[in-house]
Design an enzyme around this catalytic site. Structure first.
Site, PDB file in Angstrom:
ATOM      1  N   LYS A  17       0.836  -1.202   0.000  1.00  0.00           N
ATOM      2  CA  LYS A  17       0.000   0.000   0.000  1.00  0.00           C
ATOM      3  C   LYS A  17       0.873   1.255   0.000  1.00  0.00           C
ATOM      4  O   LYS A  17       0.634   2.186  -0.784  1.00  0.00           O
ATOM      5  CB  LYS A  17      -0.933   0.015   1.220  1.00  0.00           C
ATOM      6  CG  LYS A  17      -1.925   1.177   1.196  1.00  0.00           C
ATOM      7  CD  LYS A  17      -2.737   1.256   2.477  1.00  0.00           C
ATOM      8  CE  LYS A  17      -1.961   1.909   3.582  1.00  0.00           C
ATOM      9  NZ  LYS A  17      -2.772   2.236   4.775  1.00  0.00           N
ATOM     10  N   ASP A  70      -6.746   1.033   1.060  1.00  0.00           N
ATOM     11  CA  ASP A  70      -6.813   1.098   2.514  1.00  0.00           C
ATOM     12  C   ASP A  70      -8.204   0.652   2.958  1.00  0.00           C
ATOM     13  O   ASP A  70      -9.000   0.147   2.160  1.00  0.00           O
ATOM     14  CB  ASP A  70      -6.480   2.509   3.010  1.00  0.00           C
ATOM     15  CG  ASP A  70      -7.547   3.530   2.613  1.00  0.00           C
ATOM     16  OD1 ASP A  70      -8.479   3.187   1.845  1.00  0.00           O
ATOM     17  OD2 ASP A  70      -7.457   4.679   3.086  1.00  0.00           O
TER      18      ASP A  70
END
Length: 214
Positions: free
Chosen positions: A124, A142
């Site tokens: 991420k 997320d």
């Protein structure tokens, strides 16, 4: 999990997002690629606002890996102790700064694999840096994107990798660059986890979410 939204509806969703906010920006403050990496690494299990509050003074004295190493782990802790898991994060930032100096000449690499090899940098984080700094259409999934992707059917998936792939597969190419920012902001401020603000939602009429709030 909603069923997959059809292509034309997804295009209309992102047309509306674009019309409302043509150039969405990430909310983590940074001054260069290095400070972006540090900010995103610090943001794990923390709010962007909390990270920004800590890094405003930090980045005035340590905006390069060389300066961060001069500051040292304890000096760094003094700046970030208001952030959760600050001890481990400080260790990671010092370690990744050393690697950047020793292996990459103090520069941040622009490949996902190289970024993910840095301590405290996961997929991420790497995708955020690739997207925000190098304008690569990487999708950093997320909790907000995971929720919105599944709730709306824009990008359903059982895990973050599946949702990331679904965004890449389903979102029209001309909206890929900003897709994750639009979805994050929508999830953070409108399509919230506990009380989604459906009456204020610009895609309410085409969203299949069955439990729309009044």
């Amino acid at each position: 999990m909603a069923k997959q939204m059809d292509y034309n509806t997804i295009r209309e969703v992102f047309r509306r997002f674009h019309e409302a906010d043509p150039e969405p920006k990430g909310e983590l403050e940074h001054v260069n690629a290095y400070t972006l990496v540090v900010a995103v690494a610090l943001s794990a299990q923390a709010t962007d606002a909390g990270v920004n509050k800590a890094t405003r003074s930090l980045f005035k004295v340590a905006d390069t890996p060389e300066k961060m190493l001069e500051l040292g782990e304890e000096g760094l802790v003094g700046h970030i102790k208001t952030i959760g898991l600050y001890r481990q994060k400080a260790k990671n930032v010092i370690k990744l700064s050393r690697i950047l100096v020793d292996t990459y000449g103090g520069e941040v690499p622009n490949s996902r694999a190289a970024l993910q090899s840095l301590p405290g940098v996961g997929r991420k984080t790497a995708n955020v840096v690739l997207n925000m700094w190098w304008h690569y259409p990487a999708q950093a999934v997320d909790t907000h994107i995971f929720r919105v992707g599944n709730r709306t059917g824009i990008a359903p998936g059982k895990d973050v990798i599946a949702v990331e792939r679904a965004i890449e597969d389903n979102v029209p190419a001309d909206y890929q660059l900003h897709a994750h920012h639009w979805l994050i902001l929508h999830g953070r401020y409108v399509c919230k986890a506990r009380k989604p603000m459906c009456p204020n939602c610009i895609i309410r009429d085409i969203c299949p979410y069955e439990e729309k709030t009044l």
